[in-house]
Design an enzyme around this catalytic site. Structure first.
Site, mmCIF file in Angstrom:
data_model
loop_
_atom_site.group_PDB
_atom_site.id
_atom_site.type_symbol
_atom_site.label_atom_id
_atom_site.label_comp_id
_atom_site.label_asym_id
_atom_site.label_seq_id
_atom_site.Cartn_x
_atom_site.Cartn_y
_atom_site.Cartn_z
ATOM 1 N N ASP A 72 0.867 -1.178 0.000
ATOM 2 C CA ASP A 72 0.000 0.000 0.000
ATOM 3 C C ASP A 72 0.903 1.226 0.000
ATOM 4 O O ASP A 72 1.646 1.462 0.963
ATOM 5 C CB ASP A 72 -0.895 -0.028 1.243
ATOM 6 C CG ASP A 72 -1.871 1.137 1.292
ATOM 7 O OD1 ASP A 72 -1.740 2.079 0.476
ATOM 8 O OD2 ASP A 72 -2.767 1.124 2.159
ATOM 9 N N TYR A 89 -5.672 15.538 -7.726
ATOM 10 C CA TYR A 89 -4.810 14.798 -8.654
ATOM 11 C C TYR A 89 -3.774 15.724 -9.297
ATOM 12 O O TYR A 89 -2.581 15.401 -9.356
ATOM 13 C CB TYR A 89 -5.689 14.151 -9.720
ATOM 14 C CG TYR A 89 -4.949 13.451 -10.824
ATOM 15 C CD1 TYR A 89 -4.422 12.173 -10.646
ATOM 16 C CD2 TYR A 89 -4.807 14.041 -12.074
ATOM 17 C CE1 TYR A 89 -3.763 11.511 -11.664
ATOM 18 C CE2 TYR A 89 -4.151 13.396 -13.107
ATOM 19 C CZ TYR A 89 -3.632 12.133 -12.899
ATOM 20 O OH TYR A 89 -2.974 11.488 -13.929
ATOM 21 N N THR A 108 -0.792 16.638 -7.123
ATOM 22 C CA THR A 108 0.241 15.601 -6.976
ATOM 23 C C THR A 108 1.117 15.527 -8.214
ATOM 24 O O THR A 108 2.337 15.326 -8.112
ATOM 25 C CB THR A 108 -0.396 14.223 -6.706
ATOM 26 O OG1 THR A 108 -1.168 13.785 -7.829
ATOM 27 C CG2 THR A 108 -1.276 14.269 -5.472
ATOM 28 N N ASP A 159 -7.092 5.286 -22.017
ATOM 29 C CA ASP A 159 -8.342 4.514 -21.909
ATOM 30 C C ASP A 159 -8.267 3.341 -20.935
ATOM 31 O O ASP A 159 -8.743 2.238 -21.231
ATOM 32 C CB ASP A 159 -8.797 4.027 -23.286
ATOM 33 C CG ASP A 159 -7.852 2.986 -23.893
ATOM 34 O OD1 ASP A 159 -6.769 2.738 -23.310
ATOM 35 O OD2 ASP A 159 -8.210 2.412 -24.953
ATOM 36 N N THR A 160 -7.686 3.576 -19.763
ATOM 37 C CA THR A 160 -7.723 2.540 -18.737
ATOM 38 C C THR A 160 -9.152 2.424 -18.211
ATOM 39 O O THR A 160 -9.944 3.370 -18.277
ATOM 40 C CB THR A 160 -6.782 2.870 -17.571
ATOM 41 O OG1 THR A 160 -7.191 4.109 -16.977
ATOM 42 C CG2 THR A 160 -5.338 2.999 -18.052
#
Length: 239
Positions: A43, A134, A137, A170-171
Site C-alpha cells: 500500500d 490529482y 500531486t 483509456d484505462t
C-alpha cells in the site's frame, strides 16, 4: 507495461494492493517471455511499504536497471469541496511514495547506469476542472523530479530521469470516472505503456503522449484565455 517488459524478456517485480491480481499479471508475464516475474503486495499510502517494495526487488533481482513509478490513488473526477484529508492522503500515494522509492533505488541505479521513469500527466502542466487533488500531486512530481534530474546531471550521475506526460488514457478506471463528462478523446493504454518503456530505455528526458499534449501545454502559455475557454467547455457541467 509489465506485459511489454515480459515480451522483451525482462526480469520484473510488480506491486499493487491486490495480491490475486498481481499473481495473475505475473503469470501472464511469464507466459509472454519474462525471465522472472515476481510480485509483492503493498500500500503506497503506508510509511514503510514503498521501501519494502524496493528492498524486495533488490533482494530478488540483485539490482535494478529501471524503476518505473506509475501508481496512483483513487480520487473522484468532480468539483473539489474542501476534503483536505483526501488531498493529504493522495499526496502520500501519488508523490511522497515516489520520492521515497526513488531515493531507496538510486544506489542500485547508479551501479547499473539505470533509469528513473516517472509517469505524470498533462494535468500537472495544465490544470483542468474536476482534478484539483490529482493535479496537485502531478505538479509536485514534475517539480521534484525536474529538479532532481538537474542535480543528478550536475553530479555526473549515471542515472537518467524520464518524466512522461500523458493525456487521457483509456484505462478502465479512467473511463469509468470521465464517461459522459469529458468530450476529450482517450488513447490506448498499451501504446502509452510502450512509449513509456521506450522513453526510459533511450534515456529521454521527456515524453508527451499523445504527441499533441506538448502543443496543448504550450498553448496554455501563449493563449491562456483561449485555452481556458476550451478546457472549461470540453466538459459537461451544469451548475
Amino acid at each position: 507495461m509489465a506485459y511489454h517488459y515480459g515480451r522483451f524478456g525482462a526480469k520484473i517485480v510488480i506491486t499493487g494492493r491486490r495480491e490475486k491480481a498481481l499473481q495473475q499479471v505475473a503469470e501472464k508475464c511469464l507466459s509472454l517471455g519474462a525471465q522472472e516475474a515476481l510480485y509483492i503486495a503493498a500500500d503506497m499510502a503506508s510509511e514503510s511499504d514503498p521501501d519494502k517494495v524496493v528492498d524486495f526487488a533488490l533482494d530478488k533481482l540483485g539490482g535494478l536497471d529501471y524503476l518505473v513509478l506509475n501508481h496512483i490513488g483513487s480520487t473522484p473526477f468532480s468539483m473539489w469541496s474542501g476534503e483536505v484529508d483526501h488531498v493529504s492522503w493522495l499526496m502520500k500515494v501519488n508523490f511522497f511514495s515516489y520520492i521515497q522509492m526513488a531515493w531507496r533505488a538510486l544506489p542500485s541505479l547508479e551501479q547499473s547506469k539505470g533509469s528513473l521513469v516517472i509517469v505524470s500527466s498533462v494535468a500537472g502542466k495544465m490544470p483542468s476542472p474536476f482534478t484539483a487533488p490529482y493535479t496537485s500531486t502531478k505538479s509536485a512530481l514534475n517539480g521534484f523530479f525536474g529538479s532532481l534530474s538537474h542535480e543528478l546531471a550536475m553530479k555526473e550521475s549515471n542515472v537518467s530521469v524520464s518524466i512522461c506526460t500523458l493525456g487521457l488514457i483509456d484505462t478502465e478506471s479512467a473511463m469509468k470516472k470521465v464517461r459522459g463528462i469529458t468530450k476529450m478523446p482517450a488513447y490506448p493504454a498499451a501504446e502509452a505503456a510502450l512509449n513509456i518503456i521506450i522513453t526510459g530505455a533511450t534515456r529521454q528526458q521527456e515524453l508527451y503522449y499523445p504527441w499533441f499534449t506538448q502543443i496543448i501545454t504550450l498553448c496554455k502559455d501563449w493563449f491562456p484565455s483561449a485555452t481556458n475557454y476550451v478546457i472549461q467547455n470540453s466538459l459537461n457541467y451544469n451548475p
